[in-house]
Design an enzyme around this catalytic site. Structure first.
Site, PDB file in Angstrom:
ATOM      1  CG  ASP A  19       7.419  -3.835   2.695  1.00 42.81           C
ATOM      2  OD1 ASP A  19       8.177  -2.765   3.259  1.00 42.81           O
ATOM      3  OD2 ASP A  19       8.095  -4.701   2.194  1.00 42.81           O
ATOM      4  CG  ASP A  21      11.960  -0.958  -1.144  1.00 44.08           C
ATOM      5  OD1 ASP A  21      12.627  -0.709  -1.846  1.00 44.08           O
ATOM      6  OD2 ASP A  21      11.309  -0.093  -0.315  1.00 44.08           O
ATOM      7  CG  ASP A 182       9.643  -8.235   1.698  1.00 48.85           C
ATOM      8  OD1 ASP A 182      10.775  -8.504   1.570  1.00 48.85           O
ATOM      9  OD2 ASP A 182       9.217  -7.061   2.054  1.00 48.85           O
TER      10      ASP A 182
END
Length: 272
Positions: A19, A21, A182
């Protein structure tokens, strides 16, 4: 032995998907600036950076709806107003990313994986148009062979379609692959794709501890995955960065090719 190998029964993964961001970069400050510019232009009260931090993770259209509604559901927003607000937001966010930073340990970890010959891909819900220029600014683009943005395919995470697509392109199986993110969306996408998932504790999981999503491993710094491996490994000098035009073409090719493999992916996804 690295923690990568601990997760895969003593083997390094052939493919690691990331991922963006909240995993590799902290982009909240610039996203918040764009959100506030949008709200100001529409005569709305400011949102505040902490609210923006809670709202991101499901793509720009949902972020805009949440900002207009001032809640996580993004409910009660007129579609025409949402379309106008999205245009304003995209234009504002296109203006620069000077406040976006790479998290500690990211460059070192990506360099180590590259040295081991591990293929890497980036799968993000961020609109595709922003991804390659941002990677250029942050000197991260040279590490990724495949880049899938939030509008590259019809599905976004938590749908596993992008993960399955990249594994198909890389010629790897779920047992040879790993996803690092995240948020809940990342964990759900990884589980649906059948790959191991490592989650960063510092990211943007809508204000909830990422441990609640039950990833295979939770870490506080990406470099924890290679702890003890860097001391004995000589520093490497990378070649010239992959040009932005080449990486742009990878993104465009991904968009063009996904239709050709979607039926095969569907069979793979639902195979008993």
């Amino acid at each position: 032995m690295s923690r990568f190998e601990q997760l895969l029964q003593g083997r390094l993964p052939k493919l690691v998907m990331f991922d963006l961001d909240g995993t590799l970069i902290d982009s909240v400050p610039d996203l918040a600036v764009a959100v506030e510019a949008m709200l100001l232009k529409l005569g709305r009260p400011p949102a505040g950076i902490e609210n923006v931090r809670l709202w991101i993770g499901n793509g720009a259209p949902m972020l805009v709806r949440r900002a207009l509604a001032s809640n996580m559901e993004g409910s009660g927003v007129d579609d025409t107003e949402a379309e106008l607000a999205l245009e304003i937001f995209m234009e504002a966010y296109d203006g620069g990313h000077e406040h976006t930073k790479v998290y500690p340990g990211v460059h070192e970890s990506l360099k180590w994986l590259q040295k081991q010959g591990v293929e890497m891909a980036l799968i993000t819900n961020k609109p595709e148009r922003f991804v390659a220029p941002l990677l250029d600014e942050l000197k991260l683009g040279r590490f990724f062979r495949w880049i899938v943005g939030g509008d590259t395919m019809p599905q976004k995470k938590p749908d596993p379609a992008a993960l399955l697509f990249v594994m198909k392109m890389a010629g790897t199986t779920p047992a040879q692959s790993m996803f690092i993110g995240d948020s809940r969306n990342d964990v759900l996408a990884a589980k649906a794709a059948g790959v191991r998932c490592v989650a960063l504790s510092y990211g943007y999981n809508h204000g909830r501890p990422i441990e609640e999503e039950s990833p295979d491993m939770v870490i506080g710094n990406l470099q924890e995955l290679i702890a003890g491996c860097l001391d004995s490994a000589p520093e490497i000098t990378l070649g010239n960065s992959v040009s932005s035009s080449r990486r742009d073409s990878i993104v465009v090719v991904t968009r063009k090719l996904w239709m050709k493999v979607i039926k095969a992916l569907a069979r793979w996804r639902w195979r008993a």
